[in-house]
Scaffold this active site. Sequence first.
Site, PDB file in Angstrom:
ATOM      1  N   ASP A 250       0.814  -1.223   0.000  1.00 28.56           N
ATOM      2  CA  ASP A 250       0.000   0.000   0.000  1.00 28.56           C
ATOM      3  C   ASP A 250       0.847   1.271   0.000  1.00 28.56           C
ATOM      4  O   ASP A 250       0.449   2.294   0.550  1.00 28.56           O
ATOM      5  CB  ASP A 250      -0.974   0.017   1.201  1.00 28.56           C
ATOM      6  CG  ASP A 250      -1.732  -1.287   1.305  1.00 28.56           C
ATOM      7  OD1 ASP A 250      -2.302  -1.701   0.296  1.00 28.56           O
ATOM      8  OD2 ASP A 250      -1.731  -1.898   2.392  1.00 28.56           O
TER       9      ASP A 250
ATOM     10  N   GLY B  40       1.593   3.014  -2.591  1.00 19.46           N
ATOM     11  CA  GLY B  40       1.228   3.920  -3.691  1.00 19.46           C
ATOM     12  C   GLY B  40       1.955   3.554  -4.976  1.00 19.46           C
ATOM     13  O   GLY B  40       2.281   4.419  -5.783  1.00 19.46           O
ATOM     14  N   LYS B  41       2.196   2.245  -5.151  1.00 14.95           N
ATOM     15  CA  LYS B  41       2.915   1.788  -6.353  1.00 14.95           C
ATOM     16  C   LYS B  41       2.126   2.098  -7.631  1.00 14.95           C
ATOM     17  O   LYS B  41       2.695   2.375  -8.666  1.00 14.95           O
ATOM     18  CB  LYS B  41       3.181   0.277  -6.283  1.00 14.95           C
ATOM     19  CG  LYS B  41       4.101  -0.116  -5.155  1.00 14.95           C
ATOM     20  CD  LYS B  41       4.293  -1.609  -5.084  1.00 14.95           C
ATOM     21  CE  LYS B  41       3.084  -2.372  -4.616  1.00 14.95           C
ATOM     22  NZ  LYS B  41       2.670  -2.141  -3.221  1.00 14.95           N
ATOM     23  N   GLY B  42       0.789   2.037  -7.511  1.00 12.88           N
ATOM     24  CA  GLY B  42      -0.061   2.258  -8.691  1.00 12.88           C
ATOM     25  C   GLY B  42       0.169   3.628  -9.292  1.00 12.88           C
ATOM     26  O   GLY B  42       0.350   3.762 -10.502  1.00 12.88           O
ATOM     27  N   LYS B  43       0.216   4.616  -8.435  1.00 16.23           N
ATOM     28  CA  LYS B  43       0.401   5.986  -8.920  1.00 16.23           C
ATOM     29  C   LYS B  43       1.779   6.148  -9.579  1.00 16.23           C
ATOM     30  O   LYS B  43       1.909   6.742 -10.645  1.00 16.23           O
ATOM     31  CB  LYS B  43       0.258   6.951  -7.737  1.00 16.23           C
ATOM     32  CG  LYS B  43       0.613   8.376  -8.047  1.00 16.23           C
ATOM     33  CD  LYS B  43       0.259   9.257  -6.876  1.00 16.23           C
ATOM     34  CE  LYS B  43       0.980  10.581  -6.944  1.00 16.23           C
ATOM     35  NZ  LYS B  43       0.508  11.529  -5.938  1.00 16.23           N
TER      36      LYS B  43
ATOM     37  N   GLY C 287      -4.414  -3.882  -4.258  1.00 16.61           N
ATOM     38  CA  GLY C 287      -5.367  -2.818  -4.562  1.00 16.61           C
ATOM     39  C   GLY C 287      -4.578  -1.595  -4.956  1.00 16.61           C
ATOM     40  O   GLY C 287      -3.770  -1.099  -4.186  1.00 16.61           O
ATOM     41  N   HIS C 288      -4.721  -1.171  -6.189  1.00 12.66           N
ATOM     42  CA  HIS C 288      -3.987  -0.001  -6.660  1.00 12.66           C
ATOM     43  C   HIS C 288      -4.991   1.113  -6.939  1.00 12.66           C
ATOM     44  O   HIS C 288      -5.952   0.896  -7.673  1.00 12.66           O
ATOM     45  CB  HIS C 288      -3.232  -0.321  -7.960  1.00 12.66           C
ATOM     46  CG  HIS C 288      -2.142  -1.330  -7.775  1.00 12.66           C
ATOM     47  ND1 HIS C 288      -1.528  -1.978  -8.811  1.00 12.66           N
ATOM     48  CD2 HIS C 288      -1.557  -1.784  -6.657  1.00 12.66           C
ATOM     49  CE1 HIS C 288      -0.615  -2.795  -8.332  1.00 12.66           C
ATOM     50  NE2 HIS C 288      -0.616  -2.696  -7.023  1.00 12.66           N
TER      51      HIS C 288
ATOM     52  N   ARG D  15       1.252 -28.784  -8.563  1.00 12.25           N
ATOM     53  CA  ARG D  15       0.926 -29.114  -9.967  1.00 12.25           C
ATOM     54  C   ARG D  15      -0.518 -29.567 -10.122  1.00 12.25           C
ATOM     55  O   ARG D  15      -0.836 -30.439 -10.921  1.00 12.25           O
ATOM     56  CB  ARG D  15       1.929 -30.135 -10.535  1.00 12.25           C
ATOM     57  CG  ARG D  15       3.276 -29.475 -10.764  1.00 12.25           C
ATOM     58  CD  ARG D  15       4.415 -30.340 -10.520  1.00 12.25           C
ATOM     59  NE  ARG D  15       4.482 -30.745  -9.127  1.00 12.25           N
ATOM     60  CZ  ARG D  15       5.325 -31.642  -8.668  1.00 12.25           C
ATOM     61  NH1 ARG D  15       6.165 -32.215  -9.483  1.00 12.25           N
ATOM     62  NH2 ARG D  15       5.340 -31.966  -7.398  1.00 12.25           N
TER      63      ARG D  15
ATOM     64  N   GLN E 118       1.881  -6.053  -3.576  1.00 12.00           N
ATOM     65  CA  GLN E 118       2.322  -6.261  -2.181  1.00 12.00           C
ATOM     66  C   GLN E 118       3.712  -5.629  -2.014  1.00 12.00           C
ATOM     67  O   GLN E 118       3.995  -4.663  -2.687  1.00 12.00           O
ATOM     68  CB  GLN E 118       2.310  -7.748  -1.784  1.00 12.00           C
ATOM     69  CG  GLN E 118       0.909  -8.346  -1.699  1.00 12.00           C
ATOM     70  CD  GLN E 118       0.381  -8.773  -3.046  1.00 12.00           C
ATOM     71  OE1 GLN E 118       1.057  -9.432  -3.789  1.00 12.00           O
ATOM     72  NE2 GLN E 118      -0.840  -8.400  -3.362  1.00 12.00           N
TER      73      GLN E 118
ATOM     74  N   THR F 232      -9.811  -4.833   1.177  1.00  4.20           N
ATOM     75  CA  THR F 232     -10.691  -5.381   2.214  1.00  4.20           C
ATOM     76  C   THR F 232     -11.343  -4.295   3.065  1.00  4.20           C
ATOM     77  O   THR F 232     -12.197  -4.606   3.895  1.00  4.20           O
ATOM     78  CB  THR F 232      -9.882  -6.302   3.153  1.00  4.20           C
ATOM     79  OG1 THR F 232      -8.798  -5.526   3.687  1.00  4.20           O
ATOM     80  CG2 THR F 232      -9.324  -7.504   2.433  1.00  4.20           C
ATOM     81  N   GLY F 233     -10.924  -3.059   2.903  1.00  5.64           N
ATOM     82  CA  GLY F 233     -11.473  -1.968   3.720  1.00  5.64           C
ATOM     83  C   GLY F 233     -10.951  -1.985   5.157  1.00  5.64           C
ATOM     84  O   GLY F 233     -11.365  -1.174   5.978  1.00  5.64           O
ATOM     85  N   ARG F 234     -10.025  -2.914   5.452  1.00  7.43           N
ATOM     86  CA  ARG F 234      -9.529  -2.997   6.830  1.00  7.43           C
ATOM     87  C   ARG F 234      -8.696  -1.767   7.185  1.00  7.43           C
ATOM     88  O   ARG F 234      -7.991  -1.221   6.340  1.00  7.43           O
ATOM     89  CB  ARG F 234      -8.626  -4.241   6.991  1.00  7.43           C
ATOM     90  CG  ARG F 234      -9.397  -5.523   7.054  1.00  7.43           C
ATOM     91  CD  ARG F 234      -8.455  -6.705   7.210  1.00  7.43           C
ATOM     92  NE  ARG F 234      -7.650  -6.933   6.022  1.00  7.43           N
ATOM     93  CZ  ARG F 234      -6.689  -7.847   5.935  1.00  7.43           C
ATOM     94  NH1 ARG F 234      -6.411  -8.609   6.976  1.00  7.43           N
ATOM     95  NH2 ARG F 234      -6.017  -8.012   4.820  1.00  7.43           N
TER      96      ARG F 234
ATOM     97  N   LYS G 116       3.096  10.111  -0.060  1.00  3.63           N
ATOM     98  CA  LYS G 116       2.266  10.603   1.055  1.00  3.63           C
ATOM     99  C   LYS G 116       3.032  11.480   2.054  1.00  3.63           C
ATOM    100  O   LYS G 116       2.746  11.453   3.258  1.00  3.63           O
ATOM    101  CB  LYS G 116       1.594   9.432   1.773  1.00  3.63           C
ATOM    102  CG  LYS G 116       0.530   8.745   0.908  1.00  3.63           C
ATOM    103  CD  LYS G 116      -0.201   7.695   1.673  1.00  3.63           C
ATOM    104  CE  LYS G 116      -1.685   7.762   1.491  1.00  3.63           C
ATOM    105  NZ  LYS G 116      -2.437   6.772   2.240  1.00  3.63           N
TER     106      LYS G 116
HETATM  107  P1  IMP Z   1      -2.819 -12.847   1.225  1.00  4.61           P
HETATM  108  O1  IMP Z   1      -1.895 -12.259   0.226  1.00  4.61           O
HETATM  109  O2  IMP Z   1      -4.268 -12.514   0.962  1.00  4.61           O
HETATM  110  O3  IMP Z   1      -2.607 -14.310   1.426  1.00  4.61           O
HETATM  111  O4  IMP Z   1      -2.501 -12.160   2.646  1.00  4.61           O
HETATM  112  C1  IMP Z   1      -1.266 -12.372   3.325  1.00  4.61           C
HETATM  113  C2  IMP Z   1      -0.811 -11.103   4.014  1.00  4.61           C
HETATM  114  O5  IMP Z   1      -0.455 -10.140   3.045  1.00  4.61           O
HETATM  115  C3  IMP Z   1      -1.874 -10.427   4.882  1.00  4.61           C
HETATM  116  O6  IMP Z   1      -1.242  -9.830   5.980  1.00  4.61           O
HETATM  117  C4  IMP Z   1      -2.443  -9.357   3.977  1.00  4.61           C
HETATM  118  O7  IMP Z   1      -3.012  -8.291   4.706  1.00  4.61           O
HETATM  119  C5  IMP Z   1      -1.191  -8.929   3.243  1.00  4.61           C
HETATM  120  N1  IMP Z   1      -1.466  -8.367   1.925  1.00  4.61           N
HETATM  121  C6  IMP Z   1      -1.796  -9.024   0.800  1.00  4.61           C
HETATM  122  N2  IMP Z   1      -1.945  -8.176  -0.219  1.00  4.61           N
HETATM  123  C7  IMP Z   1      -1.669  -6.951   0.254  1.00  4.61           C
HETATM  124  C8  IMP Z   1      -1.612  -5.655  -0.337  1.00  4.61           C
HETATM  125  O8  IMP Z   1      -1.822  -5.458  -1.540  1.00  4.61           O
HETATM  126  N3  IMP Z   1      -1.298  -4.645   0.499  1.00  4.61           N
HETATM  127  C9  IMP Z   1      -1.010  -4.818   1.807  1.00  4.61           C
HETATM  128  N4  IMP Z   1      -1.039  -6.005   2.398  1.00  4.61           N
HETATM  129  C10 IMP Z   1      -1.367  -7.060   1.629  1.00  4.61           C
END
Ligand code: IMP
Length: 480
Positions: free
Chosen positions: A43, A45-48, A70-71, A172, A277, A354-356, A384
Amino acid sequence: MRAQRQISMPSDAPLPRNAPAAHPRHNPALMPGVVIVGAQWGDEGKGKITDLLAERAEVIVRFQGGNNAGHTIVREGKEFKFHLIPSGILHSEKACVIGNGVVLDPAVLLGEIDGLKRRNIDVGNLRISANAHLIMPYHVLLDTAGETKLGKLSIGTTRRGIGPCYADKALRLGIRVQDLLDEKILRTKIRAALEPKQQALRELSVQRRKLRKEAGEEAKAPAEGTAVVPDPRLDLHSMVEEHVNFGHRLEPHIADTAKLCWDALDADKTVIFEGAQATLLDLDHGTYPFVTSSNPIAGAATVGAGVGPTDITEVWGIAKAYATRVGAGPFPTELDDEVGEQLVERGHEFGTTTGRRRRCGWMDLVALRYAVRLNRMDSLAITKLDVLSGIGPLKVAVRYRSKEGAVLESFPYHQSILHSATPEYEELPGFDADIEECREEADLPQAARDYLGFISDFVKVPIRLVGVGPDRDQVVWIGS
Ligand code: IMP
């Protein structure tokens, strides 16, 4: 019988150092293979940044991960959110590639394609590797069931089926994009993959019911993904039918994407390899087991896109001006105080996928230096920075201390040490001015420049781009 090839070079002969290469190398003045990676926990800001650097590229490739990413890109006030489609899609004249290393949920991808079409964005330039693996409905169910079973020990995955899909790839038992184009093969492969999943889901469900009973809980309605009754989402025939339809819709986009990259690189065109990620979530080098199931580091771009290591000529790391993390796992500079709260509010730190609520903390230079070396970064983009205005003094972690009191200058490789390490900070002056309108380095307050200078000096990598607001124009380029 085949003739044995004679190798005539004596064992002590010097290696020919300057011998001409069999194929002409890229023009070294150009930087054709550029990898963009997250330098923290995602998160950043790679998308930008990808969207900005894509202006100079011909091809933009995603090389790992799936719709756990999520970008967000904001262009002229309009917000675009992508989970699977590479951030370059807004450049209709460039090839936008989902590489073989990505795991792809076809329903999610088609949803994104439809969403873009509704906003009149051309997706004719989207190419999908025939070798990319598919996230199937059972992967999503298994991800949820696995996390539920882990309870307090859960990883906090995005529950998008990422881990189970990569596990099937390694076993496999995976279904690939190319399988969508042959119903017979698709059916055979899904049947083979499905049977052990049904078994595993049944066992997980029985275990959960037993645990609930032991805890004295009355049998509630089974949680999603853990039903004992046959789940309609696991029906072979409807799954095959649905996926054949996905295949029809995706077929125009399916391609030999490795060759597409080679052709561009061999013609000295710039290819951007877009990581999802981030480094500290890397399956091998991150904070295992609190990581994702792929390798988001620069080296993985070669495997996930199908190019050679020497095709990579430049590596950009993207870091926020502070640190965030979603999900469980160690986070030495995490703030549980008012400043942490301020960062969440001001930085809108809620997950795109996920909105978390994201956990927030100070910039961790021990971790950043580790990410710099692991990816051999050439350049950094700090995003940021505007979020830090009015928060001061600013702290940056410059070393850790173990619980036994030892000074740790580098990122500990041992999980237990990292879990109990406490950061030691350098305190730097903050700045109050609103920097959202700054476009030149000289426009930034001195304290902001000093903050960037400290980071750059510490990790020994130039900062070449600074984000000062959400819009793609809200950046400051540093240097040429
Ligand atoms: P998974 O990739 O859904 O299996 O999640 C494994 C871990 O990576 C968790 O802690 C997620 O919150 C984190 N995670 C996966 N994708 C992202 C992302 O794009 N941004 C930030 N954390 C991520």
